[in-house]
Scaffold this motif. Structure first.
Motif, PDB file in Angstrom:
ATOM      1  N   ALA A 136       0.831  -1.198   0.000  1.00 57.62           N
ATOM      2  CA  ALA A 136       0.000   0.000   0.000  1.00 57.62           C
ATOM      3  C   ALA A 136       0.866   1.250   0.000  1.00 57.62           C
ATOM      4  CB  ALA A 136      -0.921   0.002   1.208  1.00 57.62           C
ATOM      5  N   SER A 137       0.382   2.288  -0.670  1.00 55.88           N
ATOM      6  CA  SER A 137       1.099   3.552  -0.716  1.00 55.88           C
ATOM      7  C   SER A 137       0.115   4.688  -0.953  1.00 55.88           C
ATOM      8  CB  SER A 137       2.152   3.517  -1.823  1.00 55.88           C
ATOM      9  OG  SER A 137       1.536   3.349  -3.089  1.00 55.88           O
ATOM     10  N   GLY A 138       0.604   5.927  -0.797  1.00 55.25           N
ATOM     11  CA  GLY A 138      -0.203   7.084  -1.155  1.00 55.25           C
ATOM     12  C   GLY A 138      -0.753   7.889  -0.002  1.00 55.25           C
ATOM     13  N   GLY A 139      -0.523   7.457   1.218  1.00 56.39           N
ATOM     14  CA  GLY A 139      -1.034   8.218   2.348  1.00 56.39           C
ATOM     15  C   GLY A 139      -0.298   9.538   2.515  1.00 56.39           C
ATOM     16  N   GLY A 140      -0.794  10.364   3.418  1.00 52.84           N
ATOM     17  CA  GLY A 140      -0.153  11.641   3.673  1.00 52.84           C
ATOM     18  C   GLY A 140      -1.018  12.524   4.529  1.00 52.84           C
ATOM     19  N   LEU A 141      -0.619  13.776   4.607  1.00 54.24           N
ATOM     20  CA  LEU A 141      -1.333  14.784   5.382  1.00 54.24           C
ATOM     21  C   LEU A 141      -2.105  15.681   4.430  1.00 54.24           C
ATOM     22  CD1 LEU A 141      -1.846  16.317   8.053  1.00 54.24           C
ATOM     23  CD2 LEU A 141       0.271  17.579   7.596  1.00 54.24           C
ATOM     24  N   MET A 142      -3.379  15.896   4.720  1.00 58.01           N
ATOM     25  CA  MET A 142      -4.222  16.699   3.835  1.00 58.01           C
ATOM     26  C   MET A 142      -5.190  17.517   4.687  1.00 58.01           C
ATOM     27  SD  MET A 142      -5.089  17.712   0.879  1.00 58.01           S
ATOM     28  CE  MET A 142      -3.983  16.659  -0.050  1.00 58.01           C
ATOM     29  N   GLN A 143      -5.527  18.685   4.192  1.00 58.10           N
ATOM     30  CA  GLN A 143      -6.544  19.494   4.866  1.00 58.10           C
ATOM     31  C   GLN A 143      -7.936  18.952   4.561  1.00 58.10           C
ATOM     32  OE1 GLN A 143      -5.853  23.576   3.633  1.00 58.10           O
ATOM     33  NE2 GLN A 143      -4.712  23.990   5.511  1.00 58.10           N
ATOM     34  N   ALA A 144      -8.861  19.204   5.447  1.00 57.32           N
ATOM     35  CA  ALA A 144     -10.244  18.805   5.219  1.00 57.32           C
ATOM     36  C   ALA A 144     -10.739  19.407   3.903  1.00 57.32           C
ATOM     37  CB  ALA A 144     -11.122  19.282   6.372  1.00 57.32           C
ATOM     38  N   VAL A 194      -3.053   8.109   6.795  1.00 51.26           N
ATOM     39  CA  VAL A 194      -3.785   9.253   6.254  1.00 51.26           C
ATOM     40  C   VAL A 194      -4.158  10.149   7.421  1.00 51.26           C
ATOM     41  CG1 VAL A 194      -5.920   9.998   5.133  1.00 51.26           C
ATOM     42  CG2 VAL A 194      -4.681   8.003   4.260  1.00 51.26           C
ATOM     43  N   THR A 195      -3.768  11.406   7.343  1.00 51.82           N
ATOM     44  CA  THR A 195      -4.093  12.369   8.385  1.00 51.82           C
ATOM     45  C   THR A 195      -4.789  13.566   7.746  1.00 51.82           C
ATOM     46  OG1 THR A 195      -2.161  11.696   9.683  1.00 51.82           O
ATOM     47  CG2 THR A 195      -3.192  13.793  10.247  1.00 51.82           C
ATOM     48  N   VAL A 196      -5.989  13.853   8.224  1.00 52.01           N
ATOM     49  CA  VAL A 196      -6.768  14.963   7.690  1.00 52.01           C
ATOM     50  C   VAL A 196      -6.916  16.012   8.780  1.00 52.01           C
ATOM     51  CG1 VAL A 196      -8.907  15.664   6.570  1.00 52.01           C
ATOM     52  CG2 VAL A 196      -8.010  13.350   6.207  1.00 52.01           C
ATOM     53  N   SER A 197      -6.426  17.194   8.501  1.00 50.98           N
ATOM     54  CA  SER A 197      -6.498  18.272   9.482  1.00 50.98           C
ATOM     55  C   SER A 197      -7.727  19.145   9.227  1.00 50.98           C
ATOM     56  CB  SER A 197      -5.236  19.116   9.416  1.00 50.98           C
ATOM     57  OG  SER A 197      -5.120  19.722   8.142  1.00 50.98           O
ATOM     58  N   SER A 198      -8.248  19.698  10.300  1.00 54.05           N
ATOM     59  CA  SER A 198      -9.448  20.544  10.173  1.00 54.05           C
ATOM     60  C   SER A 198      -9.087  21.983   9.893  1.00 54.05           C
ATOM     61  CB  SER A 198     -10.271  20.453  11.449  1.00 54.05           C
ATOM     62  OG  SER A 198      -9.488  20.843  12.556  1.00 54.05           O
TER      63      SER A 198
END
Length: 124
Positions: free
Chosen positions: A5-13, A120-124
């Motif tokens: 698996a690949s492609g995760g990361g940090l992204m804004q909402a 996967v991290t989604v910030s608000s």
């Protein structure tokens, strides 16, 4: 038999991410494929699944209309396109393979091959 698996990361909402799971051609043609996610202290949660070679797809209610699972037989990958991300989508995402049915697709115990997780991290 391995899944990568690949492609995760940090992204804004509100943003998008695309996860990929590399598998063998035999795996994709033999087994259903699923994506699960897990956060600290919680059980592994079903996200999406597809039948062998991608003919049928299914989603958790929490991601319907925002996520799309697809199979690329030419590249031997199963992808999870994640749009309109929300902070509650945060987690360690796993791809898995198994002999699943429409009734068992959401049960992690029905999958016998697992890849390593991608965060996967989604910030608000």
């Amino acid at each position: 038999v391995q899944l990568q698996a690949s492609g995760g990361g940090l992204m804004q909402a509100g943003g998008s991410l695309r996860l990929s799971c590399a598998a063998s051609a035999r795996t994709l043609s033999t087994y259903g494929m699923g994506w699960f996610r897990q956060t600290l202290g919680k059980e592994r949660e079903f996200v999406a699944a597809t039948s062998p070679n991608g003919a049928i797809t299914a989603y958790a209610d929490s991601v319907k209309g925002r996520f799309a699972i697809s199979t690329d037989s030419g590249k031997n990958t199963v992808s999870l396109q994640m749009d309109s991300l929300k902070p509650e989508d945060t987690g360690l995402y796993y791809c898995a393979a198994g002999r699943i049915t429409t009734r068992t697709k959401a049960d992690p115990a029905m999958y016998h091959i697992w890849g390593q997780g991608t965060q996967v991290t989604v910030s608000s």
